[in-house]
Design a protein around this motif. Sequence first.
Motif, short mmCIF file in Angstrom:
data_model
loop_
_atom_site.label_atom_id
_atom_site.label_comp_id
_atom_site.label_asym_id
_atom_site.label_seq_id
_atom_site.Cartn_x
_atom_site.Cartn_y
_atom_site.Cartn_z
N ALA A 160 0.82 -1.21 0.00
CA ALA A 160 0.00 0.00 0.00
C ALA A 160 0.86 1.26 0.00
CB ALA A 160 -0.94 0.01 1.20
N GLY A 161 2.11 1.13 0.42
CA GLY A 161 3.03 2.26 0.37
C GLY A 161 3.14 3.04 1.66
N GLY A 162 4.09 3.96 1.69
CA GLY A 162 4.45 4.66 2.91
C GLY A 162 3.39 5.62 3.41
N LEU A 163 2.69 6.32 2.53
CA LEU A 163 1.71 7.30 2.99
C LEU A 163 0.52 6.64 3.67
CD1 LEU A 163 1.65 9.96 0.13
CD2 LEU A 163 2.77 10.10 2.36
N ASP A 164 -0.04 5.61 3.03
CA ASP A 164 -1.16 4.92 3.67
C ASP A 164 -0.74 4.31 5.00
OD1 ASP A 164 -3.05 5.51 1.78
OD2 ASP A 164 -2.80 3.66 0.65
N GLU A 364 -3.15 -5.64 0.56
CA GLU A 364 -3.26 -6.28 -0.75
C GLU A 364 -4.49 -5.77 -1.51
OE1 GLU A 364 -1.03 -8.13 -2.13
OE2 GLU A 364 0.25 -8.72 -0.43
N THR A 365 -5.56 -5.45 -0.78
CA THR A 365 -6.76 -4.93 -1.42
C THR A 365 -6.50 -3.57 -2.05
OG1 THR A 365 -8.13 -6.11 0.20
CG2 THR A 365 -9.18 -4.33 -1.03
N ALA A 366 -5.84 -2.69 -1.30
CA ALA A 366 -5.53 -1.36 -1.82
C ALA A 366 -4.60 -1.45 -3.03
CB ALA A 366 -4.89 -0.52 -0.72
N PHE A 367 -3.61 -2.33 -2.95
CA PHE A 367 -2.66 -2.48 -4.04
C PHE A 367 -3.34 -3.02 -5.29
CE2 PHE A 367 0.63 -5.20 -6.15
CZ PHE A 367 1.43 -4.17 -6.62
N ALA A 368 -4.16 -4.05 -5.14
CA ALA A 368 -4.83 -4.65 -6.29
C ALA A 368 -5.72 -3.63 -6.99
CB ALA A 368 -5.64 -5.86 -5.85
N ALA A 369 -6.39 -2.78 -6.22
CA ALA A 369 -7.26 -1.77 -6.82
C ALA A 369 -6.44 -0.81 -7.68
CB ALA A 369 -8.01 -1.00 -5.73
N ARG A 370 -5.26 -0.43 -7.22
CA ARG A 370 -4.42 0.47 -8.00
C ARG A 370 -3.92 -0.20 -9.27
NH1 ARG A 370 -1.05 2.39 -2.68
NH2 ARG A 370 -2.79 3.48 -1.67
N GLY A 377 -4.20 -5.46 -14.33
CA GLY A 377 -4.69 -6.45 -13.38
C GLY A 377 -4.40 -7.89 -13.78
N ALA A 378 -4.31 -8.18 -15.08
CA ALA A 378 -4.06 -9.56 -15.52
C ALA A 378 -2.67 -10.04 -15.15
CB ALA A 378 -4.27 -9.67 -17.02
N LEU A 379 -1.75 -9.13 -14.85
CA LEU A 379 -0.39 -9.52 -14.48
C LEU A 379 -0.26 -9.85 -13.00
CD1 LEU A 379 1.70 -6.91 -16.52
CD2 LEU A 379 1.57 -9.38 -16.93
N LEU A 380 -1.27 -9.51 -12.21
CA LEU A 380 -1.18 -9.68 -10.75
C LEU A 380 -2.00 -10.87 -10.28
CD1 LEU A 380 -0.39 -8.57 -7.91
CD2 LEU A 380 -2.52 -7.24 -7.99
N GLN A 381 -1.39 -11.67 -9.41
CA GLN A 381 -2.09 -12.71 -8.67
C GLN A 381 -1.74 -12.57 -7.19
OE1 GLN A 381 -4.14 -15.82 -9.85
NE2 GLN A 381 -4.57 -14.00 -11.08
N ARG A 444 -11.33 -4.17 3.08
CA ARG A 444 -10.79 -2.87 2.63
C ARG A 444 -9.78 -2.35 3.66
NH1 ARG A 444 -14.52 2.43 1.17
NH2 ARG A 444 -12.81 3.92 0.82
N LEU A 445 -8.76 -1.66 3.18
CA LEU A 445 -7.76 -1.07 4.07
C LEU A 445 -8.29 0.24 4.63
CD1 LEU A 445 -4.79 -1.31 5.13
CD2 LEU A 445 -4.13 0.13 3.19
N THR A 446 -8.58 0.25 5.92
CA THR A 446 -9.10 1.45 6.57
C THR A 446 -8.04 2.55 6.61
OG1 THR A 446 -10.56 0.12 7.96
CG2 THR A 446 -10.10 2.35 8.71
N GLY A 447 -8.44 3.77 6.25
CA GLY A 447 -7.53 4.90 6.30
C GLY A 447 -6.69 5.08 5.07
N ALA A 448 -6.93 4.30 4.02
CA ALA A 448 -6.11 4.37 2.80
C ALA A 448 -6.62 5.45 1.86
CB ALA A 448 -6.12 3.02 2.10
N GLY A 449 -5.74 5.90 0.99
CA GLY A 449 -6.12 6.81 -0.09
C GLY A 449 -6.37 8.24 0.34
#
Length: 451
Positions: A160-164, A364-370, A377-381, A444-449
């Motif tokens: 999800a990265g440093g800011l989230d 992982e939810t936040a990352f997959a959405a991005r 999306g087809a490259l990610l599992q 869902r990742l609470t507090g993300a985005g």
Amino acid sequence: MPRMRPRMLAAACAALLVSLATPSVAAQAASPGHASGTLADGATWIADTPARWNGTVLFFSHGFGPTTAADAPSPAAKAALLNAGYALAGSSYDPNGSMWALESAERDQFATLAAFRHDVAVPTRVISVGQSMGGLVNAQIARDGAGRVDGALGLCGLVAGGLDLDNYQLDAEYTLTALFDPADAARLVNLPSAAEANSLAARLTTAVTAAQQTPAGRARIALAAAYLNLSDWAPGQSAPAPGDYTAQEAQQYSWLAQGLLSFIVPARWSVEQSAGGNTSWNKGVDYAALLRDSAHARQVESLYRGAGLDLHADLTILTRHARVTADPKAVARVRRSSTAGQGLSVPLLDIHTTSDQLVPVEQETAFAARVRASGDGALLQQAYVARQGHCNFTTAETIAALHALEHRLDTGHWADAASPARLQESAVDLNLDGAAFTAYRPARLTGAGRR
């Protein structure tokens, strides 16, 4: 003897020079070896090759901690991977900065790969592997590595990265101070030293320990845990039943009391040091809306009712007094250096434990959405292991995931290679140390985005 044309002669000479200057696969296949070196920024790198190399190099991005070179996620995994014929490489990242080394990590990993090619051998396949913070580095490499990397395997990645990360941790720490330790409510960011961060973590742990003794305290701990995306399944315990909110809170408390705050508070200070200022903020955050987005909202509501507390009143206090603002330059720096998901250039398989106290599986939810938003999306599992603890994978699970990624690289499609059933079967067939792959969908990742 026919004479060689000038162009052919030049090509032959060039090929000879390359073969003399660059070690070949065959040259390294006769015996195991170890190599090391130093990169331009002072980072060190290491590489290990097996007696019988299969031509694939796994270059490993290590997690948050001392900037020491590592080329495998664990000693057991290292031994098993070398025994299976893989070469391993990895760097320390720049040793002159913060342990949050995202300013240099991706650069140093690509430089390590170049050093491996020059000093060790030319691989036939390159796979990036990253763990924890290194999982974020790995996701960046999967985004930027076209032509240099064939695929990527992420282990419990901080994707999800440093800011989230900083923002949802700030929400939890702010809640604890506002409700249990008001004297520290204005001292959560811009701490002057690691020692001050450690002292704050100790005070918060003490406050949580005292609060756990009363129903009201337990309800408020659950509220902070919800903002932290904290799992309710702790080590050494059975997973609590879905509606057993008291047991859920007790296990969340176990995580907090057993040193979680002593890790995340100083770690957030390290991010600030890397960015040159505060990278998290809560001014303008609606804490009632934030709770509604949490998978733990019903738990919190139930515990508040049981304690006779007014949840609305606490949420109003939190929203009204949320005044932390960030340094715009620090935010921009972390957004540039410490994010991923803007796209993928190679296949990426992420695996995550379902109960991860340091890097919540909801990342992982936040990352997959991005990634889906980028069109890749087809490259990610993504696959999940039913176990407690951060990066708590067996060697069999790691190797089975690697084989699933290799299936994608060999065939051009995932098919069912990364399905829970196939991963479990593959891991068990290795007859190593067991496996617990499971069908799972993170919340869902609470507090993300936050913008």
